[in-house]
Design a protein around this motif. Structure first.
Motif, short mmCIF file in Angstrom:
data_model
loop_
_atom_site.label_atom_id
_atom_site.label_comp_id
_atom_site.label_asym_id
_atom_site.label_seq_id
_atom_site.Cartn_x
_atom_site.Cartn_y
_atom_site.Cartn_z
N TYR A 7 37.07 -112.37 -53.86
CA TYR A 7 38.44 -112.85 -53.84
C TYR A 7 39.34 -112.05 -52.90
O TYR A 7 40.28 -112.59 -52.34
N THR A 8 39.07 -110.78 -52.73
CA THR A 8 39.99 -109.95 -51.94
C THR A 8 39.59 -109.85 -50.49
O THR A 8 40.42 -109.48 -49.66
N HIS A 9 38.38 -110.16 -50.13
CA HIS A 9 37.93 -109.98 -48.75
C HIS A 9 37.40 -111.27 -48.15
O HIS A 9 36.51 -111.26 -47.32
N ARG A 10 37.94 -112.39 -48.57
CA ARG A 10 37.55 -113.67 -47.99
C ARG A 10 38.13 -113.81 -46.60
O ARG A 10 39.20 -113.30 -46.30
N VAL A 11 37.44 -114.56 -45.77
CA VAL A 11 37.97 -114.86 -44.45
C VAL A 11 38.62 -116.24 -44.50
O VAL A 11 38.52 -116.96 -45.48
N ALA A 12 39.28 -116.61 -43.41
CA ALA A 12 40.04 -117.85 -43.38
C ALA A 12 39.16 -119.08 -43.50
O ALA A 12 39.58 -120.09 -44.07
N ILE A 13 37.95 -119.05 -42.98
CA ILE A 13 37.06 -120.21 -43.04
C ILE A 13 35.64 -119.71 -43.28
O ILE A 13 35.19 -118.74 -42.65
#
Length: 171
Positions: A35-41
């Motif tokens: 949840y905290t280190h997701r990228v935009a796509i």
């Protein structure tokens, strides 16, 4: 009222109980990391890159959440991608605690009850500026736009400076 409630809470001798996580600290970090280190796509949404054009899947929520394919120039794709990146040392966490999605409505209702705050009706019609007369509050205590009650946070006389800090917003 807020200062009185704050003083009451500060007098309580708080005891915090936190159980060890079931799967251990690695599982907790893996869970939070999603949840905290997701990228935009996500990479799974990328379809192809040919002749300086990038194709990817996206959901059109205006048309029932159907999945569609969009193809953009590489420069435009990178520009849009960079709109979703944060500067160094910033972390993307959307909502947590009582504002987390799973139990948000129940938690906000509990917060209002604990703070003795009136519950706002979600389905109540919006009051326009010219229809304010229906509210029974004195005119000086109503919002000129919505007609709702206004709360006085401070009063200053002419030439008087507010106490520092007047409003301590830690959000």
């Amino acid at each position: 009222t807020f200062n009185r409630k704050l003083a009451e809470v500060r007098r309580v001798d708080w005891v915090v109980y936190a159980k060890p996580p079931f799967g251990g600290p690695r599982q907790v970090l893996a869970y939070l990391g999603r949840y905290t280190h997701r990228v935009a796509i996500a990479s799974s949404r990328l379809i192809s890159m040919t002749d300086d054009r990038v194709a990817f899947r996206w959901r059109d929520y205006r048309h029932g959440g159907r999945t569609k394919i969009m193809t953009l120039d590489a420069h435009e794709f990178i520009r849009r991608f960079l709109l979703h990146t944060l500067p160094g040392s910033f972390h993307r966490i959307r909502h947590y605690g009582f504002l987390a999605n799973r139990h948000r409505a129940a938690r906000i209702e509990l917060c209002r009850k604990l703070l003795a705050s009136p519950i706002q009706q979600a389905d109540a019609p919006k009051v326009e500026c010219d229809a304010v007369t229906a509210v029974s509050l004195p005119v000086a205590r109503r919002c000129p736009c919505c007609g709702g009650p206004m709360v006085t946070l401070g009063i200053w006389r002419c030439g008087q400076a507010p106490t520092s800090p007047f409003w301590n917003d830690t959000s």
